[in-house]
Design a protein around this motif. Sequence first.
Motif, PDB file in Angstrom:
ATOM      1  N   LEU A 170       0.829  -1.240  -0.121  1.00  0.00           N
ATOM      2  CA  LEU A 170      -0.034   0.070  -0.152  1.00  0.00           C
ATOM      3  C   LEU A 170       0.813   1.367  -0.024  1.00  0.00           C
ATOM      4  N   ALA A 171       1.801   1.205   0.869  1.00  0.00           N
ATOM      5  CA  ALA A 171       2.914   2.430   0.883  1.00  0.00           C
ATOM      6  C   ALA A 171       3.570   2.430  -0.374  1.00  0.00           C
ATOM      7  N   ALA A 172       3.782   1.634  -0.995  1.00  0.00           N
ATOM      8  CA  ALA A 172       4.661   1.682  -2.471  1.00  0.00           C
ATOM      9  C   ALA A 172       3.642   2.101  -3.335  1.00  0.00           C
ATOM     10  N   LEU A 173       2.202   1.824  -3.208  1.00  0.00           N
ATOM     11  CA  LEU A 173       1.522   2.093  -4.444  1.00  0.00           C
ATOM     12  C   LEU A 173       1.288   3.755  -4.199  1.00  0.00           C
ATOM     13  N   VAL A 174       0.863   3.946  -2.850  1.00  0.00           N
ATOM     14  CA  VAL A 174       0.786   5.619  -2.874  1.00  0.00           C
ATOM     15  C   VAL A 174       1.934   6.536  -3.087  1.00  0.00           C
ATOM     16  N   ALA A 175       3.218   5.760  -3.165  1.00  0.00           N
ATOM     17  CA  ALA A 175       4.505   6.627  -3.591  1.00  0.00           C
ATOM     18  C   ALA A 175       4.414   6.587  -5.026  1.00  0.00           C
ATOM     19  N   ARG A 176       4.125   5.540  -5.763  1.00  0.00           N
ATOM     20  CA  ARG A 176       4.045   5.537  -6.929  1.00  0.00           C
ATOM     21  C   ARG A 176       2.853   6.441  -7.715  1.00  0.00           C
ATOM     22  N   ASP A 177       1.839   6.629  -6.718  1.00  0.00           N
ATOM     23  CA  ASP A 177       0.672   7.176  -7.289  1.00  0.00           C
ATOM     24  C   ASP A 177       1.282   8.950  -7.270  1.00  0.00           C
ATOM     25  N   CYS A 178       2.028   9.210  -6.196  1.00  0.00           N
ATOM     26  CA  CYS A 178       2.530  10.648  -6.213  1.00  0.00           C
ATOM     27  C   CYS A 178       3.091  10.869  -7.188  1.00  0.00           C
ATOM     28  N   ALA A 188       3.794  13.290 -12.800  1.00  0.00           N
ATOM     29  CA  ALA A 188       4.004  13.240 -14.474  1.00  0.00           C
ATOM     30  C   ALA A 188       2.634  13.550 -15.261  1.00  0.00           C
ATOM     31  N   LEU A 189       1.588  13.080 -14.838  1.00  0.00           N
ATOM     32  CA  LEU A 189       0.516  13.507 -15.576  1.00  0.00           C
ATOM     33  C   LEU A 189       0.227  14.777 -15.601  1.00  0.00           C
ATOM     34  N   LEU A 190       0.469  15.447 -14.572  1.00  0.00           N
ATOM     35  CA  LEU A 190       0.459  17.120 -14.732  1.00  0.00           C
ATOM     36  C   LEU A 190       1.493  17.897 -15.645  1.00  0.00           C
ATOM     37  N   ALA A 191       2.714  17.276 -15.878  1.00  0.00           N
ATOM     38  CA  ALA A 191       3.647  17.637 -16.437  1.00  0.00           C
ATOM     39  C   ALA A 191       3.253  17.474 -18.072  1.00  0.00           C
ATOM     40  N   HIS A 192       2.638  16.359 -18.060  1.00  0.00           N
ATOM     41  CA  HIS A 192       1.975  16.030 -19.583  1.00  0.00           C
ATOM     42  C   HIS A 192       0.898  16.932 -19.886  1.00  0.00           C
ATOM     43  N   ILE A 193      -0.135  17.260 -19.143  1.00  0.00           N
ATOM     44  CA  ILE A 193      -1.305  18.279 -19.092  1.00  0.00           C
ATOM     45  C   ILE A 193      -0.669  19.650 -19.330  1.00  0.00           C
ATOM     46  N   ALA A 204       7.535  18.451  -5.540  1.00  0.00           N
ATOM     47  CA  ALA A 204       6.814  18.168  -4.172  1.00  0.00           C
ATOM     48  C   ALA A 204       5.585  17.346  -4.290  1.00  0.00           C
ATOM     49  N   LEU A 205       4.922  17.336  -5.376  1.00  0.00           N
ATOM     50  CA  LEU A 205       4.082  16.353  -5.759  1.00  0.00           C
ATOM     51  C   LEU A 205       4.411  14.754  -5.789  1.00  0.00           C
ATOM     52  N   ALA A 206       5.557  14.832  -6.334  1.00  0.00           N
ATOM     53  CA  ALA A 206       6.151  13.376  -6.689  1.00  0.00           C
ATOM     54  C   ALA A 206       6.673  13.051  -5.294  1.00  0.00           C
ATOM     55  N   GLU A 207       7.194  13.677  -4.620  1.00  0.00           N
ATOM     56  CA  GLU A 207       7.822  13.256  -3.256  1.00  0.00           C
ATOM     57  C   GLU A 207       6.688  12.964  -2.290  1.00  0.00           C
ATOM     58  N   LEU A 260       3.229  17.535  -1.119  1.00  0.00           N
ATOM     59  CA  LEU A 260       2.114  18.205  -1.454  1.00  0.00           C
ATOM     60  C   LEU A 260       1.347  17.304  -2.090  1.00  0.00           C
ATOM     61  N   HIS A 261      -0.200  17.262  -1.816  1.00  0.00           N
ATOM     62  CA  HIS A 261      -1.202  16.587  -2.665  1.00  0.00           C
ATOM     63  C   HIS A 261      -1.878  17.639  -3.591  1.00  0.00           C
ATOM     64  N   LEU A 262      -2.735  16.926  -4.435  1.00  0.00           N
ATOM     65  CA  LEU A 262      -3.146  17.910  -5.394  1.00  0.00           C
ATOM     66  C   LEU A 262      -4.048  18.905  -5.161  1.00  0.00           C
TER      67      LEU A 262
END
Length: 232
Positions: A18-26, A31-36, A87-90, A93-95
């Motif tokens: 679960l912790a790994a998935l949260v880190a991956r989601d961040c 990355a999604l925001l960078a593409h947008i 900050a988001l990737a680490e 900060l959340h969205l």
Amino acid sequence: MRAYTLTHLSDAVLLRDLAALVARDCFTTAALLAHIAEVDARRLYVPAGYPSMYAYCVDELRLSEDGAKRRIQAARAARQFPVLFTALAEGRLHLTAVCLLAPHLKPENVDAFIEAAAHRRKSDIEEWLARRFPPPEATARVGSIVPMISNVPQLAPAHLGMEALASVGALDEGALAHLEDPRENAAPPSPERFLLQLRIQKSTHDKLRYAQALLSHALPSGDVAQVLDRAL
């Protein structure tokens, strides 16, 4: 289907994954925001046949209306201040935090604002911003509910969640994107219904939240109008 059945996992493995998935989601969110942000800057939605980045996100990428608004706002802010991507990737900060900070960011304060908002809840950030950018004082008033006369929804406290009520009067474009439009569920105008608008102290807000919690068994929706009626 079997991939989503996790009953065979031990507690330790489940928590680790679960912790790994949260880190991956961040990281994925950044990355999604960078593409947008880049598609938005290049206006690639135009040759794709869309009038705006918002329309592209909703109709082409199938994001929800609210999700599109928040991601575009955050993406534009992060393109202007790339440190937000980090900050988001680490996970600092959340969205929602980025959307709340975005209207107030300047080159000279972005680092300090990120540090102040790091790992903090939405309500904490809203309170911090309200203290730093206090809205002008407004006089409390009670008036009859009237029909809509423009495309801008009236934001009656009864239609706001408690988190939004905490910062009513200090709302910005980013915050408006998270509020439900009262026109969708509002009853027709009636001489028996009134619109109450006022600014309250934090202590009063805390009492409202407490009353809302006490009445949650009877009022699962937490409707503020009904909570106030019962409390009075």
